[in-house]
Write a protein that holds these residues in place. Sequence first.
Motif, PDB file in Angstrom:
ATOM      1  N   PRO A  10     -22.425 -28.473 -43.409  1.00 53.62           N
ATOM      2  CA  PRO A  10     -21.512 -29.540 -43.826  1.00 53.62           C
ATOM      3  C   PRO A  10     -21.931 -30.918 -43.337  1.00 53.62           C
ATOM      4  CG  PRO A  10     -20.571 -28.352 -41.979  1.00 53.62           C
ATOM      5  CD  PRO A  10     -21.810 -27.601 -42.389  1.00 53.62           C
ATOM      6  N   LEU A  11     -22.796 -30.988 -42.347  1.00 53.99           N
ATOM      7  CA  LEU A  11     -23.079 -32.287 -41.731  1.00 53.99           C
ATOM      8  C   LEU A  11     -24.461 -32.829 -42.077  1.00 53.99           C
ATOM      9  CD1 LEU A  11     -21.581 -31.572 -38.194  1.00 53.99           C
ATOM     10  CD2 LEU A  11     -20.445 -32.291 -40.296  1.00 53.99           C
ATOM     11  N   SER A  12     -25.191 -32.131 -42.936  1.00 52.75           N
ATOM     12  CA  SER A  12     -26.599 -32.507 -43.088  1.00 52.75           C
ATOM     13  C   SER A  12     -26.800 -33.828 -43.832  1.00 52.75           C
ATOM     14  CB  SER A  12     -27.392 -31.380 -43.742  1.00 52.75           C
ATOM     15  OG  SER A  12     -26.727 -30.947 -44.887  1.00 52.75           O
ATOM     16  N   ASN A  13     -25.737 -34.343 -44.472  1.00 51.82           N
ATOM     17  CA  ASN A  13     -25.887 -35.650 -45.132  1.00 51.82           C
ATOM     18  C   ASN A  13     -25.494 -36.821 -44.238  1.00 51.82           C
ATOM     19  OD1 ASN A  13     -26.793 -34.553 -47.521  1.00 51.82           O
ATOM     20  ND2 ASN A  13     -24.741 -34.368 -48.378  1.00 51.82           N
ATOM     21  N   LEU A  14     -25.115 -36.528 -43.001  1.00 49.18           N
ATOM     22  CA  LEU A  14     -24.629 -37.597 -42.120  1.00 49.18           C
ATOM     23  C   LEU A  14     -25.709 -38.032 -41.142  1.00 49.18           C
ATOM     24  CD1 LEU A  14     -21.111 -36.114 -41.259  1.00 49.18           C
ATOM     25  CD2 LEU A  14     -21.731 -37.632 -43.143  1.00 49.18           C
ATOM     26  N   ASP A  15     -25.581 -39.259 -40.621  1.00 54.13           N
ATOM     27  CA  ASP A  15     -26.560 -39.697 -39.623  1.00 54.13           C
ATOM     28  C   ASP A  15     -26.251 -39.042 -38.273  1.00 54.13           C
ATOM     29  OD1 ASP A  15     -24.781 -41.281 -38.007  1.00 54.13           O
ATOM     30  OD2 ASP A  15     -24.851 -42.812 -39.567  1.00 54.13           O
TER      31      ASP A  15
END
Length: 349
Positions: free
Chosen positions: A164-169
């Motif tokens: 779920p977090l792979s698009n965030l910095d």
Amino acid sequence: MNGIELRNVTKRYGTDKNGPLAVKGISFEVPAGTLTTILGPSGCGKTTTLRMIAGLESASSGSIFMGGRDVTTLGPAERNVSMMFQSYALFPHMNVIENVGYGLRMSGVKKDEAALRARGALKGVGLVGFDERLPSELSGGQQQRVALARALVLEPAVLLFDEPLSNLDARLRREMREEIRALQQRLKLTVAYVTHDQSEALAVSDQIIVMDHGVIAQRGTPEQLYARPESEFVAGFMGEAMVFPATAQADGSVALGPLRLQPRHAVAPGAVKVAVRPEAWEIGAAGTAAGLPATLRKAAYLGSFYEYGFDTPLGPVFVVSTDLSSPLAAGAEATLSLAAHGVSVVPAA
Ligand SMILES: Nc1ncnc2c1ncn2[C@@H]1O[C@H](COP(=O)(O)OP(=O)(O)O)[C@@H](O)[C@H]1O
Ligand SMILES: [Mg+2]
């Protein structure tokens, strides 16, 4: 009891009976109210496993249980499961409240009631005052929270996350993973969480399942997997480790050059490997008898620790030292020994 259990589950895509298996007979449990991560490199079968739990893919063989009920042949709507994907795809033309309330509306909840519950879910993920915004008017982290609220508002027995977090910095990733963990613990949610990021897995999990080529390489608590990897693959995947060829002796000890180790498990005499975390090396004065003679080749100051590259009879050795008071300079002679933690004897092959 909302736990998940997989028993000997396999998955073969397509109709070719001889086609490759994406998942090769895996069994594990996610106890109710806990968070299990499925961790492994790209293509090892994580998403396939999660989609079988969700009912989005059918298992080719084996069984899946939820809350003690066999759900193997049930569709996603019959499983009381919410899944949050890597691309969390909010509806662009709907505002925040409408996005979060959408699933409720679809299941027949009246508009006002849906909005009320959506507002509650948004409050739960810390997003207040954005009800009328469109997704395009939100930051990545805020969109993430909307997606999380949208999954939570349905009060699923089981919540599934696929990277779920792979698009965030990096900073936001750390913040969101802490929030997901806090939310999971506060609401006692049963969660299966897929990631390829070992530090994320270490940070959020009660249990980690490490997968490799469709099988479970090892499972355990974060501490067990980091401190006691049972294979070179898990040692390397759970963090930095240097792996050295070594020899198990008849007396049960393991010889690593001049060093002698006592393995945690009995090992048969012969070739083995020793996986060493960079923080497991202890740096002593040169000339100490029972140690590994070492010459410092390079040193780097990283703020809270030093990284040292030594030349030794075992070859180059990478060491992390948190001793900031007596830094070494290139060319220094030292003797390296091993701490009890961060050292694992693993099979040679
Ligand atoms: N829909 C599909 N059809 C055929 N093969 C697939 C499909 N989805 C995944 N695979 C294959 O199954 C294996 C596991 O994929 P996946 O579960 O997506 O791995 P991960 O999520 O760990 O990266 C890979 O070899 C992948 O190519
Ligand atoms: Mg995947």
